[in-house]
Every structure is written in C-alpha cells, then in structure tokens.
Design an enzyme around this catalytic site. Structure first.
Site, mmCIF file in Angstrom:
data_model
loop_
_atom_site.group_PDB
_atom_site.id
_atom_site.type_symbol
_atom_site.label_atom_id
_atom_site.label_comp_id
_atom_site.label_asym_id
_atom_site.label_seq_id
_atom_site.Cartn_x
_atom_site.Cartn_y
_atom_site.Cartn_z
ATOM 1 N N ASN A 23 0.858 -1.331 0.031
ATOM 2 C CA ASN A 23 0.125 0.113 0.054
ATOM 3 C C ASN A 23 0.893 1.510 -0.120
ATOM 4 O O ASN A 23 0.255 2.391 -0.019
ATOM 5 C CB ASN A 23 -0.920 -0.107 1.189
ATOM 6 C CG ASN A 23 -0.372 0.039 2.503
ATOM 7 O OD1 ASN A 23 0.273 -1.029 2.953
ATOM 8 N ND2 ASN A 23 -0.113 1.116 2.999
ATOM 9 N N THR A 24 2.163 1.012 0.106
ATOM 10 C CA THR A 24 2.755 2.525 0.289
ATOM 11 C C THR A 24 4.444 2.196 -0.212
ATOM 12 O O THR A 24 4.977 1.195 -0.295
ATOM 13 C CB THR A 24 3.089 2.747 1.839
ATOM 14 O OG1 THR A 24 3.566 4.241 1.711
ATOM 15 C CG2 THR A 24 3.868 2.006 2.574
ATOM 16 N N GLY A 27 6.541 -0.992 -2.052
ATOM 17 C CA GLY A 27 5.518 -2.066 -2.364
ATOM 18 C C GLY A 27 4.426 -1.517 -3.192
ATOM 19 O O GLY A 27 4.050 -2.237 -4.117
ATOM 20 N N SER A 150 19.314 -4.263 1.438
ATOM 21 C CA SER A 150 19.448 -2.677 1.472
ATOM 22 C C SER A 150 20.972 -2.597 1.351
ATOM 23 O O SER A 150 21.660 -3.586 1.645
ATOM 24 C CB SER A 150 18.727 -2.352 2.617
ATOM 25 O OG SER A 150 19.411 -1.183 3.016
ATOM 26 N N TYR A 176 18.829 -2.380 11.781
ATOM 27 C CA TYR A 176 18.177 -2.300 10.755
ATOM 28 C C TYR A 176 19.214 -3.054 9.554
ATOM 29 O O TYR A 176 18.671 -3.999 8.749
ATOM 30 C CB TYR A 176 17.992 -1.172 10.117
ATOM 31 C CG TYR A 176 17.551 -1.036 8.912
ATOM 32 C CD1 TYR A 176 16.375 -1.404 8.366
ATOM 33 C CD2 TYR A 176 18.447 -0.462 7.739
ATOM 34 C CE1 TYR A 176 15.605 -1.430 7.100
ATOM 35 C CE2 TYR A 176 17.836 -0.580 6.361
ATOM 36 C CZ TYR A 176 16.633 -0.791 6.247
ATOM 37 O OH TYR A 176 16.017 -0.433 5.047
#
Length: 303
Positions: A23-24, A27, A150, A176
């Site tokens: 949704n954001t 993605g 990443s 992360y």
C-alpha cells in the site's frame, strides 16, 4: 544483460503475485508495475483502509488492474499463518512472492512473538511466510521469490548471541542492517537449497538504492528538513527505486541467487542492474547457522 524496461515485459496475464506492504512506498510502486503487465497482485497489507486507498489510486491509473487485498500483520506470526492458510485455501498456484514490507530504525520494541521488531518483521516474518508458501511456489512453473535487501547490509553483522538486542545497547541503524543482511543471506541460501534439491523456483534479491518513502518516518523531522537539499541530489523516487525489484521479478534473464540494485554512484540511484554484496552475505557457514536458527524461531520447516 540488456537494459530492463517494464513496458517491454511480455504479458503476465494469468499469473499471480503477492507483494507484502503493497500500500505504500516501494511496495506500492512494485504493485503498480506488476499490475501493468497484467499480473494479478495480492496486496498483502496490515491496514485495510490504507490498502483500499492505494488500490483506488492504482485503479485510477490502470482501470483494468487485477488487484486483491488480503490482510496480514507481519508483526504477528499468527497473522502470517492465517494469511498463508487463506491464500492456499483459495489459490492453487503462486508465480511470484515479493517480500517487500519492512520497518526502519524504530525505537526499541519487540513484536508479539518476542523478537526485536526489525529482525522480526523484516526478516523472520518473511522467512516464515516464504516457508508456508514454498510448496505452492515450487508447484508453479517458472515461479520466483524476491527478497528486499538494502545497502545497509554492507556494514552489518549478525550477532547470533544477541539477535534481539537484549544484552547490548540498542542501535536502531545496526539492527536495521542486521535484518537486511539476514534477508540477503536468506535469498542466497534459499537459492543454494533450491539447486541442491533439484527444485525449479528462483530466489533472487533486490535493493532500491536510496529512496525517501514512509520507511524514514522514524528519522527526526529536523534532520530530514536540514538534509533536504542533499537528499534531493542523492536519492531517487520510489518509482525508480522499485525498478530493481521489478527487474528481479520479471526479467527473463534473471538467474537464481542474483542480487539487483541501482547502477549509479554507490548504488544509491540509477538504472537497475546486478548489485554487489559483501563476503559476509555470501558466507555459507553463516547462512546455514542463520537458516537453522530461523527454522527453530519460526517453527517452519522447508522441504
């Protein structure tokens, strides 16, 4: 390898993809790109209202896009198992799984199942989801799994003695990096196991370079404001950031175990192509150790 252009991808009508966090950000752009090819996209999202808004935006641009929302909360293993069960009860094939959803540098917290949130949501939850869907992926001809890594993996390590940051002072950025290194190690190890067992599914990985999305919501607003002039020069749009993901997902020349990212300076921006990974990301002993621990922590057993 020839330059990748989404508009040159052959029709994917009849194929099904799952994109987590559809949704954001990346993605959303990945979902748009896949839908453009005619592929049916399952938008695996946590928030139904945000998912419906995102779906509406795509349909406004692509009225014939085949989109379906299915709810999953990657911070809860029970939700992942429910999602996978619902999908498998309705569909007998799966052509593409894009493990996209993630969180970046939040304050320290643990997910419901007791794991540090970044390691849990970014890595363990996708390890579990992929394992639950693997048999169906394997039964689907020419299927693919794409893990989101990443640039942060380059300076990262995996502390097997303290995966949940209970013994050390918590570093959001290091946590992360650990989670994204784990995602990349997983993609490479999954490919080795696929080849070793004579399976046909392809496992690849991709990273977006540097792109400003909702992932940066935990960065202080003042820092973002002061860095805005530099950010504009060193980042690219989520649409461009999604291109390596789409390349890994759709390019017919992709081989299992490959890693894709932008080709510009330090792989921050640029056209998509093969990316570089560290020696640690390719360490087979580390990968086996991570795999064994991941199966124990998630309770999922791969074939």
């Amino acid at each position: 390898m020839a330059e990748f252009r989404i508009e040159e991808v052959p029709s994917q009508n009849g194929k099904i993809a799952i994109v987590t966090g559809a949704n954001t950000g990346l993605g959303f752009e990945t979902t748009k790109g896949l839908a453009r090819t005619g592929m049916k996209v399952i938008m695996a999202c946590r928030d139904i209202e945000k998912a419906q808004t995102a779906k509406g935006k795509i349909l406004k641009e692509q009225p014939f896009a085949d989109l379906e929302i299915m709810i999953v909360d990657l911070s809860r293993f029970v939700s992942i198992r429910k999602f996978a069960g619902s999908y498998l009860a309705r569909y007998k094939s799966l052509d593409l799984l894009v493990n996209n959803a993630g969180i970046m540098i939040p304050p320290y917290c643990k997910m419901e199942d007791g794991f540090e949130s970044q390691f849990g949501v970014n890595y363990l939850s996708h390890f579990l989801l992929t394992g639950l869907l693997f048999d169906t992926l394997e039964k689907t001809p020419a299927s693919r799994i794409v893990a989101l890594a990443s640039n942060a993996h380059r300076n990262a390590t995996i502390d097997f003695d303290d995966l949940n940051w209970e013994k050390r002072k918590y570093s959001p950025l290091s946590a992360y990096g650990q989670s994204k290194l784990a995602c990349l190690v997983f993609a490479f190890e999954l490919n080795r196991r696929i080849l070793g067992n004579g399976f046909h599914t392809k496992a690849a990985a991709a990273h977006p370079g540097v792109s400003v999305t909702e992932l940066v919501r935990h960065i202080p607003k003042l820092v973002m404001l002061l860095g805005k002039p530099v950010t504009a020069l060193l980042t690219h749009s989520p649409e461009k950031g999604a291109m390596p993901v789409l390349m890994a997902a759709l390019n017919p020349d992709v081989k299992g175990g490959e890693y894709y990212g932008p080709q510009g300076y330090h792989e921050w921006t640029g056209k998509p192509g093969l990316a570089k990974s560290t020696a640690l990301a390719n360490d087979e002993a580390l990968a086996k150790r991570l795999w064994d621990i991941s199966e124990k922590l998630t309770g999922v057993k791969y074939p």
